[in-house]
Design a protein around this motif. Structure first.
Motif, mmCIF file in Angstrom:
data_model
loop_
_atom_site.group_PDB
_atom_site.id
_atom_site.type_symbol
_atom_site.label_atom_id
_atom_site.label_comp_id
_atom_site.label_asym_id
_atom_site.label_seq_id
_atom_site.Cartn_x
_atom_site.Cartn_y
_atom_site.Cartn_z
ATOM 1 N N SER A 17 17.275 -25.793 39.401
ATOM 2 C CA SER A 17 15.877 -26.066 39.082
ATOM 3 C C SER A 17 15.656 -26.057 37.579
ATOM 4 C CB SER A 17 14.970 -24.996 39.710
ATOM 5 O OG SER A 17 15.058 -25.010 41.113
ATOM 6 N N LEU A 18 14.655 -26.805 37.169
ATOM 7 C CA LEU A 18 14.160 -26.792 35.796
ATOM 8 C C LEU A 18 12.656 -26.992 35.838
ATOM 9 C CD1 LEU A 18 16.648 -29.065 33.762
ATOM 10 C CD2 LEU A 18 16.327 -26.600 33.470
ATOM 11 N N ARG A 19 11.978 -26.480 34.817
ATOM 12 C CA ARG A 19 10.553 -26.760 34.656
ATOM 13 C C ARG A 19 10.339 -27.404 33.295
ATOM 14 N NH1 ARG A 19 5.101 -23.016 34.539
ATOM 15 N NH2 ARG A 19 5.901 -22.507 32.471
ATOM 16 N N LEU A 20 9.825 -28.616 33.325
ATOM 17 C CA LEU A 20 9.493 -29.326 32.099
ATOM 18 C C LEU A 20 8.031 -29.075 31.742
ATOM 19 C CD1 LEU A 20 11.179 -32.789 32.760
ATOM 20 C CD2 LEU A 20 12.205 -30.661 31.926
ATOM 21 N N ILE A 51 -0.529 -36.816 37.790
ATOM 22 C CA ILE A 51 -1.509 -35.789 38.091
ATOM 23 C C ILE A 51 -2.852 -36.229 37.527
ATOM 24 C CG2 ILE A 51 -0.893 -34.391 36.050
ATOM 25 C CD1 ILE A 51 -1.505 -31.909 37.906
ATOM 26 N N GLY A 52 -3.894 -36.108 38.345
ATOM 27 C CA GLY A 52 -5.223 -36.458 37.911
ATOM 28 C C GLY A 52 -5.757 -35.486 36.872
ATOM 29 N N LYS A 65 9.839 -36.878 45.921
ATOM 30 C CA LYS A 65 8.849 -36.240 46.794
ATOM 31 C C LYS A 65 9.494 -35.102 47.573
ATOM 32 C CE LYS A 65 5.935 -39.238 48.085
ATOM 33 N NZ LYS A 65 5.265 -40.367 48.766
ATOM 34 N N GLY A 66 8.822 -33.965 47.587
ATOM 35 C CA GLY A 66 9.336 -32.797 48.281
ATOM 36 C C GLY A 66 10.233 -31.920 47.430
ATOM 37 N N ARG A 67 10.666 -32.421 46.280
ATOM 38 C CA ARG A 67 11.527 -31.639 45.378
ATOM 39 C C ARG A 67 10.838 -31.322 44.058
ATOM 40 N NH1 ARG A 67 15.985 -33.879 43.359
ATOM 41 N NH2 ARG A 67 15.210 -36.023 43.455
ATOM 42 N N PHE A 68 9.990 -32.211 43.571
ATOM 43 C CA PHE A 68 9.296 -32.040 42.291
ATOM 44 C C PHE A 68 7.832 -31.730 42.557
ATOM 45 C CE2 PHE A 68 12.121 -34.932 39.402
ATOM 46 C CZ PHE A 68 13.255 -34.275 39.859
ATOM 47 N N THR A 69 7.265 -30.909 41.679
ATOM 48 C CA THR A 69 5.843 -30.586 41.752
ATOM 49 C C THR A 69 5.247 -30.694 40.358
ATOM 50 O OG1 THR A 69 6.234 -29.046 43.582
ATOM 51 C CG2 THR A 69 4.138 -28.866 42.415
ATOM 52 N N VAL A 70 4.177 -31.473 40.253
ATOM 53 C CA VAL A 70 3.484 -31.604 38.970
ATOM 54 C C VAL A 70 2.222 -30.741 39.012
ATOM 55 C CG1 VAL A 70 2.251 -33.704 39.709
ATOM 56 C CG2 VAL A 70 2.598 -33.238 37.263
ATOM 57 N N GLU A 75 -6.582 -25.486 30.146
ATOM 58 C CA GLU A 75 -6.865 -24.535 29.067
ATOM 59 C C GLU A 75 -5.775 -24.558 28.012
ATOM 60 O OE1 GLU A 75 -9.692 -22.688 28.731
ATOM 61 O OE2 GLU A 75 -10.387 -23.869 30.446
ATOM 62 N N LYS A 76 -4.577 -24.891 28.425
ATOM 63 C CA LYS A 76 -3.437 -24.908 27.504
ATOM 64 C C LYS A 76 -3.019 -26.332 27.115
ATOM 65 C CE LYS A 76 -1.442 -20.571 29.169
ATOM 66 N NZ LYS A 76 -0.253 -19.917 29.753
ATOM 67 N N ASN A 77 -3.773 -27.331 27.574
ATOM 68 C CA ASN A 77 -3.434 -28.730 27.275
ATOM 69 C C ASN A 77 -1.991 -29.051 27.654
ATOM 70 O OD1 ASN A 77 -5.993 -28.989 26.253
ATOM 71 N ND2 ASN A 77 -5.355 -29.751 24.252
ATOM 72 N N THR A 78 -1.578 -28.573 28.804
ATOM 73 C CA THR A 78 -0.177 -28.684 29.197
ATOM 74 C C THR A 78 -0.057 -29.169 30.640
ATOM 75 O OG1 THR A 78 0.430 -26.895 27.698
ATOM 76 C CG2 THR A 78 2.011 -27.437 29.417
ATOM 77 N N VAL A 79 0.904 -30.057 30.833
ATOM 78 C CA VAL A 79 1.303 -30.500 32.167
ATOM 79 C C VAL A 79 2.729 -30.031 32.401
ATOM 80 C CG1 VAL A 79 1.836 -32.503 33.608
ATOM 81 C CG2 VAL A 79 -0.219 -32.497 32.209
ATOM 82 N N TYR A 80 3.007 -29.631 33.617
ATOM 83 C CA TYR A 80 4.325 -29.135 33.991
ATOM 84 C C TYR A 80 4.936 -30.023 35.067
ATOM 85 C CZ TYR A 80 2.340 -24.969 31.847
ATOM 86 O OH TYR A 80 1.743 -24.094 30.985
ATOM 87 N N LEU A 81 6.253 -30.084 35.060
ATOM 88 C CA LEU A 81 6.975 -30.739 36.144
ATOM 89 C C LEU A 81 8.047 -29.765 36.623
ATOM 90 C CD1 LEU A 81 7.222 -33.393 37.788
ATOM 91 C CD2 LEU A 81 9.065 -34.040 36.207
ATOM 92 N N GLN A 82 7.802 -29.157 37.770
ATOM 93 C CA GLN A 82 8.772 -28.253 38.368
ATOM 94 C C GLN A 82 9.737 -29.084 39.201
ATOM 95 O OE1 GLN A 82 9.177 -24.809 38.105
ATOM 96 N NE2 GLN A 82 11.064 -25.195 39.260
ATOM 97 N N MET A 83 11.010 -28.995 38.880
ATOM 98 C CA MET A 83 12.034 -29.812 39.532
ATOM 99 C C MET A 83 13.003 -28.885 40.257
ATOM 100 S SD MET A 83 12.709 -32.638 36.552
ATOM 101 C CE MET A 83 13.628 -31.504 35.528
#
Length: 116
Positions: A17-20, A51-52, A65-70, A75-83
């Motif tokens: 796993s990685l989180r971007l 992500i909206g 799909k099913g493996r990654f979550t955005v 508040e932190k002006n940040t988007v994450y991609l959990q892989m």
């Protein structure tokens, strides 16, 4: 000026796993959808996830799909991609994108390498 800065890439074994992260500045972050793309060895940049602006809406490419979550933290002006459950075919440079008016803004990308 608009800036997007990705981070969190690296070398990971298959199944790992990685989180971007994508940190944005220079615009009203909470007003805009954010997309993740990736550029592998081929010529096309592949759309990965959306992500909206509020975070309530998400959508994914079938390949992740099913493996990654955005997700996002406005508040932190940040988007994450959990892989999770990463595969060798996920190896690519990952980019986040914001579309503001007619302009497309990209970060510099972060390299993800999935290999044993």
């Amino acid at each position: 000026q608009v800036q997007l800065v990705e981070s969190g890439g690296g070398l990971v074994q298959p199944g790992g796993s990685l989180r971007l992260s994508c940190v944005a500045s220079g615009f009203t972050f909470s007003n805009y959808d954010i997309r993740w793309y990736r550029q592998g060895p081929g010529p096309e940049r592949e759309w990965v996830a959306l992500i909206g602006n509020s975070g309530r809406y998400t959508n994914y490419a079938d390949s992740v799909k099913g493996r990654f979550t955005v997700s996002r933290d406005n508040e932190k002006n940040t988007v994450y991609l959990q892989m999770n459950s990463l595969k060798p075919e996920d190896t690519a440079v990952y980019y986040c994108e914001a579309i503001i008016g007619r302009d497309h803004y990209w970060g510099q990308g972060t390299q993800v390498t999935v290999s044993s």
